[in-house]
Design a protein around this motif. Structure first.
Motif, short mmCIF file in Angstrom:
data_model
loop_
_atom_site.label_atom_id
_atom_site.label_comp_id
_atom_site.label_asym_id
_atom_site.label_seq_id
_atom_site.Cartn_x
_atom_site.Cartn_y
_atom_site.Cartn_z
N GLY A 1 -24.31 24.90 12.87
CA GLY A 1 -23.31 24.28 13.74
C GLY A 1 -23.42 24.71 15.18
O GLY A 1 -22.67 24.24 16.03
N TYR A 2 -24.37 25.62 15.45
CA TYR A 2 -24.60 26.07 16.82
C TYR A 2 -26.00 25.63 17.25
O TYR A 2 -26.95 25.70 16.47
CB TYR A 2 -24.46 27.58 16.94
CG TYR A 2 -23.06 28.05 16.66
CD1 TYR A 2 -22.09 27.99 17.65
CD2 TYR A 2 -22.72 28.50 15.39
CE1 TYR A 2 -20.80 28.39 17.38
CE2 TYR A 2 -21.42 28.90 15.12
CZ TYR A 2 -20.46 28.84 16.12
OH TYR A 2 -19.18 29.24 15.84
N ILE B 1 -29.17 18.40 11.98
CA ILE B 1 -29.31 18.44 13.44
C ILE B 1 -29.23 19.88 13.93
O ILE B 1 -28.26 20.58 13.69
CB ILE B 1 -28.18 17.61 14.11
CG1 ILE B 1 -28.32 16.13 13.79
CG2 ILE B 1 -28.15 17.83 15.61
CD1 ILE B 1 -29.48 15.44 14.43
N PRO B 2 -30.28 20.35 14.64
CA PRO B 2 -30.28 21.74 15.10
C PRO B 2 -29.80 21.94 16.54
O PRO B 2 -29.54 23.06 16.94
CB PRO B 2 -31.75 22.14 15.00
CG PRO B 2 -32.48 20.86 15.30
CD PRO B 2 -31.61 19.76 14.74
N ALA C 1 -31.91 23.93 8.00
CA ALA C 1 -30.44 23.88 8.10
C ALA C 1 -29.81 24.83 7.09
O ALA C 1 -28.82 25.52 7.40
CB ALA C 1 -29.95 22.45 7.88
N LEU C 2 -30.36 24.89 5.88
CA LEU C 2 -29.84 25.83 4.87
C LEU C 2 -30.00 27.27 5.33
O LEU C 2 -29.13 28.11 5.10
CB LEU C 2 -30.52 25.60 3.52
CG LEU C 2 -30.13 24.31 2.79
CD1 LEU C 2 -31.06 24.06 1.62
CD2 LEU C 2 -28.68 24.37 2.35
N VAL D 1 -22.66 22.52 18.10
CA VAL D 1 -23.17 21.15 17.98
C VAL D 1 -21.97 20.26 17.65
O VAL D 1 -21.09 20.65 16.88
CB VAL D 1 -24.23 21.06 16.86
CG1 VAL D 1 -24.68 19.62 16.65
CG2 VAL D 1 -25.42 21.96 17.17
N GLU D 2 -21.92 19.10 18.25
CA GLU D 2 -20.81 18.18 18.07
C GLU D 2 -20.62 17.84 16.59
O GLU D 2 -21.58 17.55 15.88
CB GLU D 2 -21.04 16.89 18.88
CG GLU D 2 -21.16 17.10 20.38
CD GLU D 2 -22.54 17.58 20.83
OE1 GLU D 2 -23.45 17.73 20.00
OE2 GLU D 2 -22.71 17.83 22.03
#
Length: 106
Positions: free
Chosen positions: A77-78, A97-98, A67-68, A86-87
C-alpha cells in the motif's frame, strides 16, 4: 475481500489457466494426414499465441508474488519509489500496483 485473499485467488486462476493451455503450447508435430501446410501454420500460430499468454501469466504471477512479499514486509500500500501511500482506488483495481500515480506518471 482483503488483498492477500484476492492475490491468492488470482494465483489459483493463473494455475488453472496454465493447466488448460498446456496442450496448446506443446510442440507442433508434422501431421501428413492433415490438410496441409495451412493446418500446420494455424497450429504454429495457435502455439505462439498460447506461449505469449503463458508469458503474460508468468509476468502477472511475478507481480502477485512481489505484492505478497510487500504484504509480508508490511510495505503493502506504499509506493516502492517514494514511500507515500498508493491510492486506494488503484489498489482496489489492481492489488499488485507497486507505485503511486505520481511516480507512475514520472
Amino acid at each position: 475481500m482483503d488483498p492477500r485473499t484476492q492475490l491468492h485467488a488470482r494465483l489459483g486462476t493463473l494455475d488453472a489457466e496454465d493447466a488448460a493451455g498446456a496442450h496448446a503450447q506443446a510442440t507442433v508435430e508434422l501431421d501428413q494426414q492433415a490438410v496441409g501446410r495451412l493446418s500446420r501454420m494455424d497450429a504454429l500460430q495457435n502455439q505462439a499465441m498460447a506461449q505469449a499468454q503463458a508469458r503474460m501469466r508468468n509476468a502477472e504471477r511475478q507481480r502477485i508474488h512481489a505484492a505478497l512479499k510487500r504484504l509480508d514486509d508490511d510495505e503493502y500500500g506504499y509506493c516502492t519509489d517514494c514511500g507515500e501511500p498508493v491510492e486506494a482506488k488503484r489498489l482496489m483495481a489492481d492489488p499488485t500496483i507497486p507505485r503511486c500515480l505520481d511516480c507512475t506518471r514520472g
